[in-house]
Design a protein around this motif. Structure first.
Motif, PDB file in Angstrom:
ATOM      1  N   GLU A  74      -7.273   2.008  -4.794  1.00 34.66           N
ATOM      2  CA  GLU A  74      -7.715   1.239  -3.620  1.00 34.66           C
ATOM      3  C   GLU A  74      -7.429  -0.224  -3.881  1.00 34.66           C
ATOM      4  O   GLU A  74      -8.204  -0.918  -4.544  1.00 34.66           O
ATOM      5  N   ASN A  75      -6.315  -0.690  -3.385  1.00 30.10           N
ATOM      6  CA  ASN A  75      -5.932  -2.093  -3.567  1.00 30.10           C
ATOM      7  C   ASN A  75      -4.933  -2.506  -2.485  1.00 30.10           C
ATOM      8  O   ASN A  75      -4.526  -1.681  -1.666  1.00 30.10           O
ATOM      9  N   ILE A  76      -4.559  -3.773  -2.511  1.00 25.69           N
ATOM     10  CA  ILE A  76      -3.727  -4.307  -1.430  1.00 25.69           C
ATOM     11  C   ILE A  76      -2.328  -3.683  -1.437  1.00 25.69           C
ATOM     12  O   ILE A  76      -1.769  -3.352  -0.393  1.00 25.69           O
ATOM     13  N   ARG A  77      -1.790  -3.479  -2.624  1.00 22.98           N
ATOM     14  CA  ARG A  77      -0.449  -2.880  -2.695  1.00 22.98           C
ATOM     15  C   ARG A  77      -0.466  -1.500  -2.033  1.00 22.98           C
ATOM     16  O   ARG A  77       0.445  -1.147  -1.271  1.00 22.98           O
ATOM     17  N   ALA A  78      -1.539  -0.739  -2.292  1.00 23.97           N
ATOM     18  CA  ALA A  78      -1.631   0.603  -1.696  1.00 23.97           C
ATOM     19  C   ALA A  78      -1.772   0.513  -0.168  1.00 23.97           C
ATOM     20  O   ALA A  78      -1.277   1.377   0.559  1.00 23.97           O
ATOM     21  N   ASN A  79      -2.436  -0.530   0.323  1.00 15.77           N
ATOM     22  CA  ASN A  79      -2.519  -0.716   1.782  1.00 15.77           C
ATOM     23  C   ASN A  79      -1.132  -0.890   2.380  1.00 15.77           C
ATOM     24  O   ASN A  79      -0.799  -0.300   3.406  1.00 15.77           O
ATOM     25  N   LEU A  80      -0.313  -1.713   1.732  1.00 10.91           N
ATOM     26  CA  LEU A  80       1.044  -1.936   2.247  1.00 10.91           C
ATOM     27  C   LEU A  80       1.848  -0.639   2.161  1.00 10.91           C
ATOM     28  O   LEU A  80       2.585  -0.284   3.074  1.00 10.91           O
ATOM     29  N   ARG A  81       1.649   0.087   1.049  1.00 11.82           N
ATOM     30  CA  ARG A  81       2.368   1.354   0.877  1.00 11.82           C
ATOM     31  C   ARG A  81       2.004   2.329   2.004  1.00 11.82           C
ATOM     32  O   ARG A  81       2.855   3.041   2.537  1.00 11.82           O
ATOM     33  N   GLN A  82       0.722   2.326   2.377  1.00  6.07           N
ATOM     34  CA  GLN A  82       0.253   3.228   3.435  1.00  6.07           C
ATOM     35  C   GLN A  82       1.091   3.089   4.716  1.00  6.07           C
ATOM     36  O   GLN A  82       1.293   4.047   5.445  1.00  6.07           O
ATOM     37  N   TYR A  83       1.572   1.868   4.980  1.00  7.21           N
ATOM     38  CA  TYR A  83       2.344   1.641   6.211  1.00  7.21           C
ATOM     39  C   TYR A  83       3.845   1.506   5.946  1.00  7.21           C
ATOM     40  O   TYR A  83       4.585   1.011   6.797  1.00  7.21           O
ATOM     41  N   GLY A  84       4.274   1.902   4.755  1.00  9.30           N
ATOM     42  CA  GLY A  84       5.698   1.810   4.426  1.00  9.30           C
ATOM     43  C   GLY A  84       6.163   0.377   4.243  1.00  9.30           C
ATOM     44  O   GLY A  84       7.328   0.057   4.497  1.00  9.30           O
ATOM     45  N   LEU A  85       5.266  -0.513   3.792  1.00 11.30           N
ATOM     46  CA  LEU A  85       5.612  -1.943   3.712  1.00 11.30           C
ATOM     47  C   LEU A  85       5.576  -2.472   2.272  1.00 11.30           C
ATOM     48  O   LEU A  85       5.560  -3.679   2.059  1.00 11.30           O
ATOM     49  N   GLU A  86       5.571  -1.561   1.299  1.00  4.28           N
ATOM     50  CA  GLU A  86       5.369  -2.004  -0.085  1.00  4.28           C
ATOM     51  C   GLU A  86       6.445  -2.997  -0.538  1.00  4.28           C
ATOM     52  O   GLU A  86       6.194  -3.881  -1.357  1.00  4.28           O
TER      53      GLU A  86
END
Ligand SMILES: C[S@@+](CC[C@H](N)C(=O)[O-])C[C@H]1O[C@@H](n2cnc3c(N)ncnc32)[C@H](O)[C@@H]1O
Length: 455
Positions: free
Chosen positions: A268-280
């Motif tokens: 649970e972190n910001i990188r994973a948030n971006l990954r969730q939307y294909g934005l890593e």
């Protein structure tokens, strides 16, 4: 206002939400895509129907790829205050502009859209039949038409006084829809990593639009929290970077904010948030750092700074202590003692933020941030200013009967400024007591609510 003849008229159908944020969003996006905001309408107050003039359909399409405040855009073919006025205006619309969309090989559909009134199917059909005089030669196709035309009727804003006849009627060719669906698809309810103050998805996109964030920009959030604002900027193709004073937030550790979950999970972190939307791929990094002591070398690094500083309501406003800043009144501390943290007054925080933006934004870069205010005392003069930053917009969002926050957008328009600083640049101290004022109202309200049960 007389409009240049090279401009075409378009009708924007606006969403009836966050009304104050709409005009700055549309203006910012138009200036981003090379268009200028030109309109014959005097005010944009609360109406969902806006007529504006744009040099090309491409600009209209680009605008709709970004806006979350507008639902749809139409090429305006006619407009009137009555059906007769609409028809005569349609008869004046140049046929050569209509023909490419009405020829015999084409398929089309006509839709009726009403605001503040519901029409029966029969009434809708009557409106469509009345347009027979238009040179439609194509075939009707309700499922997959090549061209969609709309009649839009405006019955005003008062649901308690709906007029018999519309105030305005528009006819246009539908061009594109806006990005309203992002509000649902990026909802924080479905977000991997959230906190108590995660920014609402719709407002995050509005902030990125006010900030004119574009592809390949570098966007920075100095109070990054769970990165809600980075997500919106990355969606528009910007590379994102953030800092926060809170170690647990940056590292995705500690207590979870979701009900039924005690601790944050391993990813649970910001990188994973971006990954969730294909934005890593747009993730640069996040660091633990105190915004009151920026650790940047001199330089202009950011195309936009988009941020939601703490107000001290649901998160504390802290900064790290240092040897130089040992507060008065703790003389008893041994000389070597450095306080771990000091309170960070809101006025200092905004002063620091504006200085930081003036130093690190590229020319033309934007700072977008929330300023909490106590509404009974608010005046526009209280908005922090800086000689290198021009105020672009200032929009209110009410938080309670006596408090609100204002979305401030500024643009860097000058590099050198030290000679321009004066006493006026010193921070307005009134923001400091926002927390007390916020809770004084809450306490009064709770006392009021509790009163009947105490009697
Ligand atoms: C309103 S929250 C930001 C929420 C964020 N926009 C999001 O979507 O999650 C403010 C953040 O500022 C951080 N903060 C407070 N004081 C700070 C400081 N001096 N320097 C950097 N960050 C700070 C808090 O830890 C908190 O995470």
């Amino acid at each position: 206002m007389a409009l240049p003849s090279t401009l075409n008229r378009y009708l924007l159908l606006m969403a009836q939400e966050h009304l104050e944020f709409r005009l700055p969003e549309i203006k910012s996006l138009l200036s981003l895509f090379g268009g200028q905001f030109i309109s014959s309408q005097e005010t944009y107050g609360k109406s969902p129907f806006w007529i504006l003039s744009i040099p090309s359909e491409d600009i209209a399409r680009n605008l709709m790829k970004r806006t979350v405040c507008a639902k749809s855009i139409f090429e305006l073919w006619g407009h009137g205050k009555s059906p007769e006025e609409l028809y005569s205006s349609l008869k004046k619309y140049p046929v050569e502009k209509m023909v490419p969309f009405l020829h015999s090989d084409s398929t089309y559909k006509i839709k009726i859209h009403t605001f503040n009134k519901t029409l029966t199917q029969e009434e809708k059909v009557k409106r469509i039949d009345a347009l027979e005089f238009l040179p439609f030669e194509g075939k009707v196709n309700l499922k997959k038409p090549q061209h969609v035309f709309s009649v839009l009727e405006d019955y005003g804003l008062d649901p308690n006084r709906i007029p018999e006849n519309p105030h305005n009627i528009y006819f246009g060719r539908w061009i594109a829809d806006g990005q309203r669906e992002l509000i649902e698809s990026y909802s924080v309810k479905k977000r991997h990593f959230i906190g108590n103050t995660s920014m609402d998805a719709g407002l995050s996109f509005i902030m990125a639009n006010h900030g004119k964030v574009k592809e390949n920009d570098i966007v920075f959030d100095p109070f990054v929290g769970t990165g809600g604002l980075l997500v919106a900027s990355a969606h528009f193709g910007a590379y994102v970077y953030g800092t926060d004073i809170d170690y647990n937030t940056v590292h995705g550790l500690g207590k979870a904010s979701r009900k039924n979950q005690k601790w944050r999970g391993p990813d649970e972190n910001i990188r994973a948030n971006l990954r969730q939307y294909g934005l890593e791929k747009y993730y640069l990094d996040v660091l633990v750092s105190d915004a009151s002591k920026p650790s940047w070398r001199k330089g202009t690094y950011f195309d936009a700074i988009i941020t939601d500083p703490p107000y001290g309501i649901r998160e504390s406003t802290r900064r790290t202590g240092s040897q130089k800043e040992i507060p008065k009144g703790i003389e008893k501390c041994p000389e070597s003692h450095v306080p771990v943290s000091l309170s960070y007054h809101l006025s200092d925080m905004f002063f620091d933020l504006l200085n930081f933006a003036a130093e690190t934004l590229v020319l033309g870069g934007r700072l977008v941030y929330w300023l909490p205010v106590y509404t009974p005392e608010y005046t526009d003069e209280m908005v922090p200013w800086h000689p290198c930053l021009k105020l672009i917009s200032n929009c209110e969002q009410k938080l309670s009967s006596h408090t609100s926050r204002r979305l401030i957008t500024m643009e860097k328009n000058r590099d050198q400024y030290s000679h321009l600083l004066s006493d006026q640049s010193l921070p307005y101290q009134g923001h400091n007591s926002f927390r007390e004022k916020y809770f004084s109202g809450v306490t009064k309200r709770i006392a009021k609510e509790e009163k009947p049960s105490q009697e």
